[in-house]
Design a protein around this motif. Structure first.
Motif, mmCIF file in Angstrom:
data_model
loop_
_atom_site.group_PDB
_atom_site.id
_atom_site.type_symbol
_atom_site.label_atom_id
_atom_site.label_comp_id
_atom_site.label_asym_id
_atom_site.label_seq_id
_atom_site.Cartn_x
_atom_site.Cartn_y
_atom_site.Cartn_z
ATOM 1 N N ALA A 11 2.595 -2.445 6.204
ATOM 2 C CA ALA A 11 3.800 -1.918 5.581
ATOM 3 C C ALA A 11 4.869 -1.460 6.541
ATOM 4 O O ALA A 11 6.035 -1.776 6.372
ATOM 5 C CB ALA A 11 3.432 -0.782 4.641
ATOM 6 N N HIS A 221 1.182 6.310 10.645
ATOM 7 C CA HIS A 221 1.796 6.007 9.364
ATOM 8 C C HIS A 221 2.048 7.321 8.632
ATOM 9 O O HIS A 221 1.116 8.049 8.313
ATOM 10 C CB HIS A 221 0.854 5.126 8.548
ATOM 11 C CG HIS A 221 1.405 4.717 7.239
ATOM 12 N ND1 HIS A 221 1.004 5.284 6.053
ATOM 13 C CD2 HIS A 221 2.362 3.816 6.928
ATOM 14 C CE1 HIS A 221 1.680 4.719 5.068
ATOM 15 N NE2 HIS A 221 2.508 3.833 5.559
ATOM 16 N N ASP A 225 0.584 4.713 1.081
ATOM 17 C CA ASP A 225 0.942 3.436 0.470
ATOM 18 C C ASP A 225 0.194 3.252 -0.835
ATOM 19 O O ASP A 225 -1.036 3.306 -0.873
ATOM 20 C CB ASP A 225 0.596 2.281 1.418
ATOM 21 C CG ASP A 225 1.578 2.179 2.581
ATOM 22 O OD1 ASP A 225 2.679 2.749 2.465
ATOM 23 O OD2 ASP A 225 1.241 1.531 3.584
ATOM 24 N N HIS A 301 4.341 -2.697 -2.937
ATOM 25 C CA HIS A 301 3.729 -1.364 -2.844
ATOM 26 C C HIS A 301 4.823 -0.326 -2.710
ATOM 27 O O HIS A 301 5.956 -0.644 -2.353
ATOM 28 C CB HIS A 301 2.777 -1.269 -1.650
ATOM 29 C CG HIS A 301 3.452 -1.074 -0.326
ATOM 30 N ND1 HIS A 301 4.187 -2.061 0.296
ATOM 31 C CD2 HIS A 301 3.521 -0.002 0.487
ATOM 32 C CE1 HIS A 301 4.664 -1.597 1.438
ATOM 33 N NE2 HIS A 301 4.276 -0.350 1.585
ATOM 34 N N CYS A 303 5.770 2.878 -0.508
ATOM 35 C CA CYS A 303 5.458 3.724 0.640
ATOM 36 C C CYS A 303 6.125 5.064 0.339
ATOM 37 O O CYS A 303 7.340 5.161 0.288
ATOM 38 C CB CYS A 303 5.986 3.115 1.936
ATOM 39 S SG CYS A 303 5.550 4.093 3.385
ATOM 40 N N ARG A 305 6.778 8.922 1.164
ATOM 41 C CA ARG A 305 6.764 9.861 2.304
ATOM 42 C C ARG A 305 7.409 11.169 1.922
ATOM 43 O O ARG A 305 8.167 11.252 0.953
ATOM 44 C CB ARG A 305 7.512 9.259 3.498
ATOM 45 C CG ARG A 305 6.929 7.939 3.932
ATOM 46 C CD ARG A 305 7.592 7.454 5.197
ATOM 47 N NE ARG A 305 7.089 6.133 5.514
ATOM 48 C CZ ARG A 305 7.255 5.523 6.674
ATOM 49 N NH1 ARG A 305 7.962 6.117 7.628
ATOM 50 N NH2 ARG A 305 6.761 4.332 6.883
HETATM 51 ZN ZN LIG Z 1 3.773 2.993 4.149
#
Ligand SMILES: [Zn+2]
Length: 326
Positions: A11, A221, A225, A301, A303, A305
């Motif tokens: 990703a 990361h 995800d 997907h 991601c 955060r």
């Molecule tokens: Zn990610």
């Protein structure tokens, strides 16, 4: 299976890993422990409720997990671990010292109700919080983050960009900076955080996963995800203001930023359709976008955060934010 592994590993950094036939996944070491231990709020009695020196407005309804107590001291309460955050309560507009030590600190100001959020970075070892003559000290045990190793990547993986691409990247970076600088006045997370996807999804990468590409450790990361089909709705996990809604980003493709107040900003990368506009106020549970695979992504997907000022927090951890109903 292959597609999922590609997702998990690809990703953020390995832009073309899944287009190649060669990359070999050597090892994925799952971390032993996943989620934080939660500290419960101190029990409050009827006497506390009746005591006029307590500000009980926050005790109503689901606000119960907010820090309570006499307004002149300092109380912090939340997820006390790397990637977590605590909500502190002190005197309204108090100057609060936050830092790693007495040589490395700065000041924040509590809001006009005395609340101040304090987040802990992925690798934070120690945080001190000091206000009104009271001091709290957090010493963190390092979390056991996942490690993913990919070997046999072609060296061209180390990206080189054309002049046009560089221009796009620079322009996008200025817009993102503006989105991250947003500071909503309202606290948008007093009801805790919910997962942004309500349909079925597969979690393919945990927060903090350390990537080792061709033997070389890369940036961890900083997201979680969540793999789901294109078009799956993404909902606001808490109230907030849309501080960025941009589908012209080179790396992230299309991204939404939600400002939840006090420097807490959640991020939604690689989305397909954005269903909100910049400046719009959204409520917890309101749709903001749909799952996609735009930008440097290898499969559909989200991601997800979370940033508190410059720190990278674990969004999944905040869904465990204490939320007592009694
Ligand atoms: Zn990610």
């Amino acid at each position: 299976m292959r597609a999922l592994l590609c997702l998990a590993l690809g990703a953020a950094l390995v832009s073309t890993a899944c287009a190649q036939e060669t990359p070999k996944i050597i090892d994925i070491e799952p971390a032993a422990e996943r989620s934080g231990e939660l500290r419960r709020a101190p029990e409050f009695t009827q006497e506390d409720f009746d005591n006029p020196k307590y500000d009980n407005t926050a005790l109503e309804g689901r606000d119960f997990h907010m820090v309570q107590g006499p307004p002149l001291k300092l109380h912090c309460y939340g997820v006390e671990k790397q990637g977590g955050a605590v909500m502190c309560r002190t005197k309204p507009n108090a100057k609060v010292k936050i830092g790693r030590s007495d040589d490395d600190f700065y000041y924040e100001t509590a809001d006009d109700r005395g609340y101040l959020l304090v987040g802990f970075d992925r690798d934070e070892r120690r945080t001190i919080v000091e206000a009104e003559g009271n001091r709290l000290e957090y010493n963190f045990t390092p979390r056991d983050y996942d490690t993913s190793r990919i070997d046999g990547l072609p060296p061209s993986q180390v990206s080189t960009f054309t002049e046009a691409q560089l221009k796009r990247i620079r322009n996008a970076s200025a817009r993102k900076k503006k989105g991250f600088a947003s500071r909503a006045q309202e606290l948008g997370f007093t009801n805790g955080f919910e997962l942004p996807i309500k349909e079925e999804f597969i979690k393919t990468t945990n927060f903090g996963a350390q990537r080792i590409l061709n033997g070389e450790p890369k940036k961890p990361h900083y997201g979680v995800d969540l793999a789901a089909p294109v078009g799956t709705p993404i909902y606001a996990p808490a109230d907030g203001i849309v501080s960025l809604a941009d589908d012209e980003l080179y790396f992230e493709g299309a991204m939404v930023l939600l400002d939840h107040g006090q420097g807490l900003i959640s991020m939604y990368l690689h989305v397909d359709a954005i269903t909100v506009q910049e400046g719009q106020a959204v409520k917890q549970g309101e749709q903001i976008a749909t799952v996609g695979s735009k930008g440097r992504s290898t499969g559909p997907h989200l991601c997800w955060r979370l940033k508190w000022r410059n720190r990278n927090l674990d969004p999944e951890l905040l869904t465990e934010w204490p939320n007592d109903d009694h």
